[in-house]
Design a protein around this motif. Sequence first.
Motif, PDB file in Angstrom:
ATOM      1  N   GLY A   1      33.388  48.895  46.389  1.00 22.45           N
ATOM      2  CA  GLY A   1      32.456  49.529  47.331  1.00 22.45           C
ATOM      3  C   GLY A   1      32.962  49.403  48.754  1.00 22.45           C
ATOM      4  O   GLY A   1      32.954  50.362  49.532  1.00 22.45           O
ATOM      5  N   LEU A   2      33.450  48.202  49.109  1.00 22.34           N
ATOM      6  CA  LEU A   2      33.953  47.957  50.468  1.00 22.34           C
ATOM      7  C   LEU A   2      35.165  48.836  50.760  1.00 22.34           C
ATOM      8  O   LEU A   2      35.324  49.344  51.860  1.00 22.34           O
ATOM      9  CB  LEU A   2      34.362  46.490  50.624  1.00 22.34           C
ATOM     10  N   LYS A   3      36.002  49.011  49.713  1.00 17.02           N
ATOM     11  CA  LYS A   3      37.227  49.783  49.903  1.00 17.02           C
ATOM     12  C   LYS A   3      36.939  51.225  50.266  1.00 17.02           C
ATOM     13  O   LYS A   3      37.670  51.827  51.049  1.00 17.02           O
ATOM     14  CB  LYS A   3      38.053  49.737  48.616  1.00 17.02           C
ATOM     15  N   VAL A   4      35.877  51.793  49.647  1.00 16.62           N
ATOM     16  CA  VAL A   4      35.633  53.212  49.916  1.00 16.62           C
ATOM     17  C   VAL A   4      34.782  53.449  51.160  1.00 16.62           C
ATOM     18  O   VAL A   4      34.577  54.579  51.558  1.00 16.62           O
ATOM     19  CB  VAL A   4      34.983  53.947  48.709  1.00 16.62           C
ATOM     20  N   ILE A   5      34.298  52.377  51.800  1.00 19.52           N
ATOM     21  CA  ILE A   5      33.547  52.570  53.045  1.00 19.52           C
ATOM     22  C   ILE A   5      34.499  53.153  54.081  1.00 19.52           C
ATOM     23  O   ILE A   5      35.533  52.559  54.390  1.00 19.52           O
ATOM     24  CB  ILE A   5      32.958  51.241  53.569  1.00 19.52           C
ATOM     25  N   PRO A   6      34.204  54.349  54.603  1.00 16.24           N
ATOM     26  CA  PRO A   6      35.127  54.955  55.562  1.00 16.24           C
ATOM     27  C   PRO A   6      35.190  54.145  56.851  1.00 16.24           C
ATOM     28  O   PRO A   6      34.197  53.558  57.267  1.00 16.24           O
ATOM     29  CB  PRO A   6      34.512  56.342  55.804  1.00 16.24           C
ATOM     30  N   GLN A   7      36.376  54.080  57.443  1.00 19.51           N
ATOM     31  CA  GLN A   7      36.569  53.296  58.665  1.00 19.51           C
ATOM     32  C   GLN A   7      36.622  54.184  59.910  1.00 19.51           C
ATOM     33  O   GLN A   7      36.427  53.716  61.013  1.00 19.51           O
ATOM     34  CB  GLN A   7      37.861  52.476  58.586  1.00 19.51           C
ATOM     35  N   GLU A   8      36.941  55.455  59.704  1.00 24.65           N
ATOM     36  CA  GLU A   8      37.073  56.340  60.851  1.00 24.65           C
ATOM     37  C   GLU A   8      36.298  57.630  60.624  1.00 24.65           C
ATOM     38  O   GLU A   8      36.106  58.045  59.482  1.00 24.65           O
ATOM     39  CB  GLU A   8      38.551  56.688  61.071  1.00 24.65           C
ATOM     40  N   GLY A   9      35.867  58.237  61.724  1.00 20.02           N
ATOM     41  CA  GLY A   9      35.107  59.469  61.584  1.00 20.02           C
ATOM     42  C   GLY A   9      35.740  60.593  62.367  1.00 20.02           C
ATOM     43  O   GLY A   9      36.636  60.392  63.183  1.00 20.02           O
ATOM     44  N   GLU A  10      35.251  61.818  62.095  1.00 16.55           N
ATOM     45  CA  GLU A  10      35.782  62.988  62.801  1.00 16.55           C
ATOM     46  C   GLU A  10      35.019  63.216  64.104  1.00 16.55           C
ATOM     47  O   GLU A  10      35.507  63.850  65.021  1.00 16.55           O
ATOM     48  CB  GLU A  10      35.646  64.233  61.921  1.00 16.55           C
ATOM     49  N   LEU A  11      33.768  62.705  64.146  1.00 17.30           N
ATOM     50  CA  LEU A  11      32.966  62.860  65.356  1.00 17.30           C
ATOM     51  C   LEU A  11      32.590  61.468  65.848  1.00 17.30           C
ATOM     52  O   LEU A  11      32.327  60.579  65.036  1.00 17.30           O
ATOM     53  CB  LEU A  11      31.697  63.664  65.026  1.00 17.30           C
ATOM     54  N   HIS A  12      32.599  61.274  67.168  1.00 12.28           N
ATOM     55  CA  HIS A  12      32.295  59.954  67.711  1.00 12.28           C
ATOM     56  C   HIS A  12      30.989  59.960  68.487  1.00 12.28           C
ATOM     57  O   HIS A  12      30.744  60.867  69.272  1.00 12.28           O
ATOM     58  CB  HIS A  12      33.422  59.478  68.624  1.00 12.28           C
ATOM     59  N   VAL A  13      30.167  58.956  68.234  1.00 11.03           N
ATOM     60  CA  VAL A  13      28.921  58.798  68.973  1.00 11.03           C
ATOM     61  C   VAL A  13      28.789  57.322  69.351  1.00 11.03           C
ATOM     62  O   VAL A  13      29.093  56.447  68.541  1.00 11.03           O
ATOM     63  CB  VAL A  13      27.699  59.221  68.119  1.00 11.03           C
ATOM     64  N   THR A  14      28.407  57.071  70.596  1.00  8.81           N
ATOM     65  CA  THR A  14      28.217  55.682  71.021  1.00  8.81           C
ATOM     66  C   THR A  14      26.730  55.392  71.081  1.00  8.81           C
ATOM     67  O   THR A  14      25.982  56.114  71.744  1.00  8.81           O
ATOM     68  CB  THR A  14      28.838  55.459  72.417  1.00  8.81           C
ATOM     69  N   ILE A  15      26.313  54.356  70.369  1.00  8.78           N
ATOM     70  CA  ILE A  15      24.905  53.971  70.406  1.00  8.78           C
ATOM     71  C   ILE A  15      24.798  52.646  71.142  1.00  8.78           C
ATOM     72  O   ILE A  15      25.459  51.680  70.778  1.00  8.78           O
ATOM     73  CB  ILE A  15      24.342  53.808  68.987  1.00  8.78           C
ATOM     74  N   THR A  16      24.010  52.625  72.215  1.00  5.72           N
ATOM     75  CA  THR A  16      23.825  51.383  72.954  1.00  5.72           C
ATOM     76  C   THR A  16      22.384  50.921  72.794  1.00  5.72           C
ATOM     77  O   THR A  16      21.448  51.665  73.051  1.00  5.72           O
ATOM     78  CB  THR A  16      24.157  51.593  74.449  1.00  5.72           C
ATOM     79  N   ALA A  17      22.234  49.680  72.352  1.00  4.54           N
ATOM     80  CA  ALA A  17      20.890  49.139  72.139  1.00  4.54           C
ATOM     81  C   ALA A  17      20.289  48.686  73.464  1.00  4.54           C
ATOM     82  O   ALA A  17      20.947  48.040  74.266  1.00  4.54           O
ATOM     83  CB  ALA A  17      20.981  47.955  71.181  1.00  4.54           C
ATOM     84  N   HIS A  18      19.046  49.082  73.692  1.00  2.00           N
ATOM     85  CA  HIS A  18      18.238  48.524  74.767  1.00  2.00           C
ATOM     86  C   HIS A  18      17.015  47.962  74.059  1.00  2.00           C
ATOM     87  O   HIS A  18      16.652  48.451  72.986  1.00  2.00           O
ATOM     88  CB  HIS A  18      17.837  49.604  75.767  1.00  2.00           C
ATOM     89  N   GLN A  19      16.337  46.993  74.667  1.00  2.29           N
ATOM     90  CA  GLN A  19      15.286  46.333  73.889  1.00  2.29           C
ATOM     91  C   GLN A  19      14.241  47.309  73.353  1.00  2.29           C
ATOM     92  O   GLN A  19      13.709  47.126  72.270  1.00  2.29           O
ATOM     93  CB  GLN A  19      14.599  45.216  74.674  1.00  2.29           C
ATOM     94  N   PHE A  20      13.958  48.383  74.132  1.00  2.00           N
ATOM     95  CA  PHE A  20      12.871  49.261  73.703  1.00  2.00           C
ATOM     96  C   PHE A  20      13.308  50.683  73.363  1.00  2.00           C
ATOM     97  O   PHE A  20      12.485  51.541  73.130  1.00  2.00           O
ATOM     98  CB  PHE A  20      11.767  49.270  74.758  1.00  2.00           C
ATOM     99  N   TRP A  21      14.611  50.937  73.371  1.00  2.00           N
ATOM    100  CA  TRP A  21      15.073  52.291  73.005  1.00  2.00           C
ATOM    101  C   TRP A  21      16.550  52.279  72.643  1.00  2.00           C
ATOM    102  O   TRP A  21      17.262  51.305  72.872  1.00  2.00           O
ATOM    103  CB  TRP A  21      14.795  53.279  74.142  1.00  2.00           C
ATOM    104  N   TRP A  22      16.984  53.353  72.013  1.00  2.00           N
ATOM    105  CA  TRP A  22      18.377  53.506  71.606  1.00  2.00           C
ATOM    106  C   TRP A  22      19.014  54.573  72.490  1.00  2.00           C
ATOM    107  O   TRP A  22      18.515  55.694  72.547  1.00  2.00           O
ATOM    108  CB  TRP A  22      18.482  53.977  70.162  1.00  2.00           C
TER     109      TRP A  22
END
Length: 328
Positions: free
Chosen positions: A111-132
Motif C-alpha cells: 500500500g505504501l509503495k503505491v502511494i503517489p509521491q508527486e502530482g501534476e498540479l500543486h496546491v499549498t495548504i497553510t493551516a491557521h487555527q480557524f481556517w485553511w
Amino acid sequence: MAVARTRGRRRLRLKFLLGGALLTTGCGTFMDQGALAPKGQVASDLEKIFWYSTWTAVGVFVVVMGLLLFAIFRPRGEEPSRLHGDRFVVIGGLVVPAVILMGMLGLTVTGLKVIPQEGELHVTITAHQFWWEVYYPEGDFETASEVHIPVGTKVELKLLSDDVIHSFWVPELAGKADLVPGRENRLVIEAEEPGTYRGQCAEYCGLQHANMLLRVIAQPHEEFEAWKEEQTRPAAVRDPRGAEIFQRNCAGCHTIRGTPATGEFGPDLTHLASRESLGSVMIPNERGHLAGWIVNSQTTKPGNEMPPITTLEPEELRRLLDYLEALK
Ligand code: CUA
C-alpha cells in the motif's frame, strides 16, 4: 384474539422497517465523509487494509471463543497430555499470529509503495487555527477552506502551518497528514469522480476543532480550468462606496486583489462570492449568514479571531453585503 396478535406483529414489523430506514439514512449522511466509500486510489488501499484487519480480528475472536466454550463444556474424561498443550501454545501463540502479522505487513508495505509521491498540479495548504489557506502557485491566487481540483489528476498538496497543528483528512480521497508549524509535509490526492468531498481536521486544535471542516471540489478539466481562470482575475468592483466601507472596516485583515485592501491576517476575499461556504465550511455562503458573520462571527464560531464589527450602520452593512456578493 388471533386478529389482535397479527395486528401486533404487523406493528412490530413496521417499527423494524422504520428503524431500518432511519439507520440507513444515518449511514447515508455518515457516508458523505466515509473512509469506507473510497473515491480515490489511496483511500481504496486503506479500505482494503481496514477490511483485512477487521475480518482477521473477527475470525480470531470466533476461534478463541469457540475454544473457550469447548474448554468449558468438554465432556469429562482423562486429562489432555502435556505435549498436546505445548503444541497448541506454539501454533496458536507463535505461528498463527506471525502469519497474520506478516500478511498485514505485506499489505501495508505494498500500500505504501503505491502511494503517489508527486502530482501534476500543486496546491499549498497553510493551516491557521480557524481556517485553511489554499494557495495555487500556478496562477498565483488564494482562496480558503475549499480546494478545487481537476478529476483524475494527481494533486500534490504542500502542507504548512502558521500557528496550529491541524490534520488534513478527506476520508474518501486519502489518509491523514498533519500540518505542523516549521515543517513541510506532502500529501497527494486524486479524485476518480467529480463531486464535493467533505474533509475534517483530525487533530485536536482548540475550541473550534469540531468545526474545522474543509471541502475538496473535484471538477471535470474544462470546468476546473474555467474556475482557475476566473480566480486569477482581480476583483470586480462595481460600487466604490462598498469598497470604501470594506477598506475602513475589513482591509486590516483581508485582501481583495485589485483594490487597496491588502490585509493578510484573514482569508483572501477577492472572489468570496464564488465560494459555497463561510467560516471554514461551517455555514453556507448566503446573504443572511454573511451578514451575521460580519456583525458578530463569535456567535457562530466562538473563539475565532475575527472581532465583532459593531460600528456599521444598517445602510452601510447593506452596501458592504452588496459589494461582497458581487465578488464572483
Ligand atoms: Cu485542527 Cu482540529
